[in-house]
Design an enzyme around this catalytic site. Structure first.
Site, PDB file in Angstrom:
ATOM      1  N   SER A 123       0.832  -1.211   0.000  1.00  0.00           N
ATOM      2  CA  SER A 123       0.000   0.000   0.000  1.00  0.00           C
ATOM      3  C   SER A 123       0.857   1.248   0.000  1.00  0.00           C
ATOM      4  O   SER A 123       0.399   2.313  -0.390  1.00  0.00           O
ATOM      5  CB  SER A 123      -0.856   0.065   1.260  1.00  0.00           C
ATOM      6  N   HIS A 144      -2.177  -3.407  -6.521  1.00  0.00           N
ATOM      7  CA  HIS A 144      -2.712  -2.982  -5.225  1.00  0.00           C
ATOM      8  C   HIS A 144      -4.220  -3.202  -5.161  1.00  0.00           C
ATOM      9  O   HIS A 144      -4.996  -2.449  -5.742  1.00  0.00           O
ATOM     10  CB  HIS A 144      -2.369  -1.498  -4.994  1.00  0.00           C
ATOM     11  N   GLU A 156      -5.058  -0.979  -8.299  1.00  0.00           N
ATOM     12  CA  GLU A 156      -4.106  -0.011  -8.832  1.00  0.00           C
ATOM     13  C   GLU A 156      -2.908  -0.794  -9.381  1.00  0.00           C
ATOM     14  O   GLU A 156      -2.256  -1.529  -8.628  1.00  0.00           O
ATOM     15  CB  GLU A 156      -3.640   0.960  -7.737  1.00  0.00           C
ATOM     16  N   ASN A 194      -4.859   6.429  -1.873  1.00  0.00           N
ATOM     17  CA  ASN A 194      -4.403   6.824  -0.534  1.00  0.00           C
ATOM     18  C   ASN A 194      -3.846   8.241  -0.500  1.00  0.00           C
ATOM     19  O   ASN A 194      -3.664   8.807   0.564  1.00  0.00           O
ATOM     20  CB  ASN A 194      -3.376   5.824   0.017  1.00  0.00           C
TER      21      ASN A 194
HETATM   22  N1  LIG Z   1      -5.127  -4.812   5.110  1.00  0.00           N
HETATM   23  C1  LIG Z   1      -5.415  -3.942   4.165  1.00  0.00           C
HETATM   24  O1  LIG Z   1      -6.418  -3.223   4.228  1.00  0.00           O
HETATM   25  C2  LIG Z   1      -4.520  -3.823   2.965  1.00  0.00           C
HETATM   26  C3  LIG Z   1      -5.031  -3.273   1.784  1.00  0.00           C
HETATM   27  C4  LIG Z   1      -4.213  -3.213   0.655  1.00  0.00           C
HETATM   28  C5  LIG Z   1      -2.911  -3.666   0.715  1.00  0.00           C
HETATM   29  N2  LIG Z   1      -2.428  -4.180   1.893  1.00  0.00           N
HETATM   30  C6  LIG Z   1      -1.043  -4.680   1.893  1.00  0.00           C
HETATM   31  O2  LIG Z   1      -1.089  -6.096   1.768  1.00  0.00           O
HETATM   32  C7  LIG Z   1      -0.006  -6.695   2.480  1.00  0.00           C
HETATM   33  C8  LIG Z   1      -0.528  -7.697   3.489  1.00  0.00           C
HETATM   34  O3  LIG Z   1      -1.443  -7.077   4.333  1.00  0.00           O
HETATM   35  P1  LIG Z   1      -2.458  -7.925   5.253  1.00  0.00           P
HETATM   36  O4  LIG Z   1      -3.384  -6.935   5.850  1.00  0.00           O
HETATM   37  O5  LIG Z   1      -3.014  -9.064   4.467  1.00  0.00           O
HETATM   38  O6  LIG Z   1      -1.465  -8.458   6.382  1.00  0.00           O
HETATM   39  P2  LIG Z   1      -1.659  -9.728   7.352  1.00  0.00           P
HETATM   40  O7  LIG Z   1      -0.831  -9.441   8.531  1.00  0.00           O
HETATM   41  O8  LIG Z   1      -3.105 -10.057   7.513  1.00  0.00           O
HETATM   42  O9  LIG Z   1      -0.990 -10.929   6.515  1.00  0.00           O
HETATM   43  C9  LIG Z   1       0.378 -10.991   6.197  1.00  0.00           C
HETATM   44  C10 LIG Z   1       0.760 -12.459   6.109  1.00  0.00           C
HETATM   45  O10 LIG Z   1       2.062 -12.547   5.546  1.00  0.00           O
HETATM   46  C11 LIG Z   1       2.774 -13.557   6.215  1.00  0.00           C
HETATM   47  N3  LIG Z   1       4.191 -13.300   6.040  1.00  0.00           N
HETATM   48  C12 LIG Z   1       4.944 -12.345   6.621  1.00  0.00           C
HETATM   49  N4  LIG Z   1       6.206 -12.392   6.164  1.00  0.00           N
HETATM   50  C13 LIG Z   1       6.265 -13.400   5.268  1.00  0.00           C
HETATM   51  C14 LIG Z   1       7.294 -13.939   4.446  1.00  0.00           C
HETATM   52  N5  LIG Z   1       8.533 -13.422   4.446  1.00  0.00           N
HETATM   53  N6  LIG Z   1       6.985 -14.964   3.633  1.00  0.00           N
HETATM   54  C15 LIG Z   1       5.739 -15.494   3.626  1.00  0.00           C
HETATM   55  N7  LIG Z   1       4.733 -15.036   4.384  1.00  0.00           N
HETATM   56  C16 LIG Z   1       4.988 -13.992   5.189  1.00  0.00           C
HETATM   57  C17 LIG Z   1       2.308 -13.488   7.643  1.00  0.00           C
HETATM   58  O11 LIG Z   1       2.516 -14.699   8.297  1.00  0.00           O
HETATM   59  C18 LIG Z   1       0.829 -13.161   7.462  1.00  0.00           C
HETATM   60  O12 LIG Z   1       0.020 -14.315   7.424  1.00  0.00           O
HETATM   61  C19 LIG Z   1       0.789  -5.542   3.066  1.00  0.00           C
HETATM   62  O13 LIG Z   1       1.819  -5.189   2.165  1.00  0.00           O
HETATM   63  C20 LIG Z   1      -0.243  -4.430   3.158  1.00  0.00           C
HETATM   64  O14 LIG Z   1       0.319  -3.142   3.124  1.00  0.00           O
HETATM   65  C21 LIG Z   1      -3.203  -4.289   3.006  1.00  0.00           C
END
Ligand SMILES: NC(=O)c1ccc[n+]([C@@H]2O[C@H](COP(=O)([O-])OP(=O)(O)OC[C@H]3O[C@@H](n4cnc5c(N)ncnc54)[C@H](O)[C@@H]3O)[C@@H](O)[C@H]2O)c1
Length: 506
Positions: A123, A144, A156, A194
């Site tokens: 993000s 994204h 995106e 954003n």
């Molecule tokens: N939550 C949101 O609203 C949102 C929206 C758009 C984008 N994002 C982006 O998406 C990504 C994930 O966000 P999320 O909310 O799903 O997070 P989350 O914490 O729910 O999930 C992340 C997962 O990644 C795993 N992980 C961490 N490091 C790892 C690695 N090296 N190899 C394999 N697995 C690994 C963790 O165990 C976890 O299960 C981030 O980059 C975030 O910025 C989040």
């Protein structure tokens, strides 16, 4: 470029909230999907949560059981990263950390073929920075998704400095095949959504800070006059103030502390107090059992026996209000003038960005009452009014009575520049205009992003056009003069369009 064929395997790394959602989207489109997470059991849990979500659709008769079974079978949890090597597109959705993501991308480059597309769901991290240490940064692209990925249409597609255009085109076409609405963006802080959305929160927060109105009133105005799904306070309560405040800070710092993105002390205080919103029971509102949301400030019945409205000149975007008054049974007399309504003692006008007190004095208007922008004056359920300090109590009553006679609830707010909806829409258009000028995205993609990503009733640039050439520019000029702050400086494109008398879509 054509989309990836549905036979081609997609790998999703990170099976958290976003990764699981993205895996579901790809599997729904017919792709075999590898789902990997470094946390043991997380990929299986991700798949199970997808199955549980979709089972509800089966139970509601919206999906056939065999279709669900086939979809779930297409998602294969894999415990070793090497097992994703045959994927044509790998989408990472792991923790938001530059070094950890760089490490993963480097491993993926070693494991996957030269043609594999590597996509990141980040993000806030620069695609250019993520690609900087890669052997093939041209194969890296931002993809994204918005939360929840299966429901939100926007994707995106973000190009870093080295991203190959054809790679971005393939990802764009693939997202489109998956039923999404993709837009292109260059890798700049906040990408489109954003960044452009910051004023939506910032202006409401600022109005509360300046005691223009309370959160419930401002939320009601954004919904009932602005046609937004939610106001800024209920929405940030839902997002979580820690998350929303962090995004604001990150964008503010990424733009070298440009005051356009200034975070709010009010929100900072909520975070410091641990009032994070719905998730822990208290944000701007309380979510504890039995607690009710405070009602918006609504003027009680404003008496007036007056039945005749004089509509002077063109009211611009508020012209439909004249029709609504006529339909409500009032006698409307139209005559030349500067865009005002006279009713009893009141002179009503749409805000032009100045405070009522200033406008009344400078333009020599006695008993001036300003009203706010509505998305659709024929349907608006509520409208904000602000009276000049010089305005008589009787005139304010008359202004209020006029709107009430048309079935519009009135929220009286303190006299601040630009009222509520107008000021927010003007600042959204301002940010969108700058994003476009700086080559972040096309006009159409910015508008689509704000509608598909955040359910805005209209894209800010087409909304600006609808308000009439030069109007947003004038409003912002006035707001900037009022505050003397750089934050409200009108974007260069708005200024240019004003002098060329054209809109963004002209
Ligand atoms: N939550 C949101 O609203 C949102 C929206 C758009 C984008 N994002 C982006 O998406 C990504 C994930 O966000 P999320 O909310 O799903 O997070 P989350 O914490 O729910 O999930 C992340 C997962 O990644 C795993 N992980 C961490 N490091 C790892 C690695 N090296 N190899 C394999 N697995 C690994 C963790 O165990 C976890 O299960 C981030 O980059 C975030 O910025 C989040």
């Amino acid at each position: 470029m054509p989309a990836l064929d549905s036979q081609i395997a997609i790998a999703v790394i990170g099976a958290g909230a976003m990764g699981s959602g993205i895996a579901q989207v790809a599997a729904q489109a017919g792709h075999p999907v590898f789902l990997h997470d470094q946390r043991e059991g997380a990929a299986e849990a991700g798949r199970a949560s997808i199955a549980k979500q979709l089972q509800r659709r089966v139970d509601q008769g919206k999906m056939e059981q065999p279709a669900l079974d086939a979809l779930i079978n297409r998602i294969q949890p894999v415990s070793a990263l090497a097992e994703v090597a045959s994927a044509g597109l790998v989408i990472e959705a792991i923790v938001e950390n530059l070094d950890i993501k760089r490490g993963l991308l480097s491993n993926l480059e070693d494991l996957c073929g030269d043609d594999t597309i590597l996509a990141t769901n980040t993000s806030s991290i620069s695609i250019t920075a993520l690609g900087a240490q890669m052997k093939r940064p041209q194969r890296l692209v931002g993809m994204h998704f918005f939360n929840p990925a299966p429901l939100m249409a926007l994707v995106e597609v973000v190009l870093g400095l080295a991203t190959d255009k054809t790679v971005a085109e393939t990802v764009h076409a693939t997202a489109s095949n998956w039923g999404k609405k993709p837009v292109y963006a260059t890798s700049t802080p906040g990408f489109i959504v954003n960044r452009v959305a910051r004023p939506f929160y910032a202006e409401s927060l600022r109005l509360v800070q300046e005691q223009a109105a309370d959160p419930a009133t401002l939320d009601a105005l954004m919904r009932e006059a602005g046609n937004f799904r939610m106001g800024a306070f209920e929405l940030t309560d839902l997002i979580g103030h820690d998350v929303n405040y962090a995004v604001t800070n990150s964008v503010f710092n990424a733009y070298f502390q440009d005051s356009r993105f200034l975070p709010s002390l009010i929100q900072q205080e909520l975070v410091e107090a641990g009032r994070l919103g719905r998730k822990n029971g208290q944000g701007f509102y309380s979510y504890r059992d039995g607690d009710e949301r405070p009602a918006p400030q609504t003027e009680p019945d404003c008496d007036s026996t007056e039945q005749v409205v004089i509509a002077e000149g063109d009211l611009g975007p508020a012209q439909a209000l004249v029709e609504r008054l006529r339909e409500a049974g009032l006698t409307v007399i139209e005559r030349d003038g500067t865009g005002q309504l006279r009713f009893g003692q009141a002179v009503l006008a749409l805000t032009d960005g100045r405070m009522a007190t200033e406008r009344a004095a400078v333009d020599g208007i006695a008993n001036l009452v300003l009203f706010d922008l509505a998305f659709d004056y024929r349907k608006a359920g509520r409208l904000a009014l602000a009276a000049a300090d010089q305005t008589s109590a009787r005139a304010l009553q008359d202004a209020c009575a006029l709107l009430q006679k048309a079935g519009i609830a009135v929220s009286r707010i303190a006299d601040r520049p630009g009222l509520v909806v107008m000021r927010t829409v003007a600042m959204l258009a301002n940010e969108a205009a700058d994003a476009h000028l700086q080559g972040v995205a096309t006009v159409a993609d910015i508008d689509l992003a704000m509608q598909a990503g955040l359910n805005y009733p209209k894209g800010p640039l087409s909304w600006s056009d609808r308000l009439g050439n030069g109007r947003v520019f004038t409003v912002l000029n006035h707001i900037q003069n009022s505050y003397g702050e750089d934050r409200y400086r009108p974007a260069l494109l708005l200024r240019k369009n004003h002098f060329a008398n054209k809109g963004f879509y002209a």
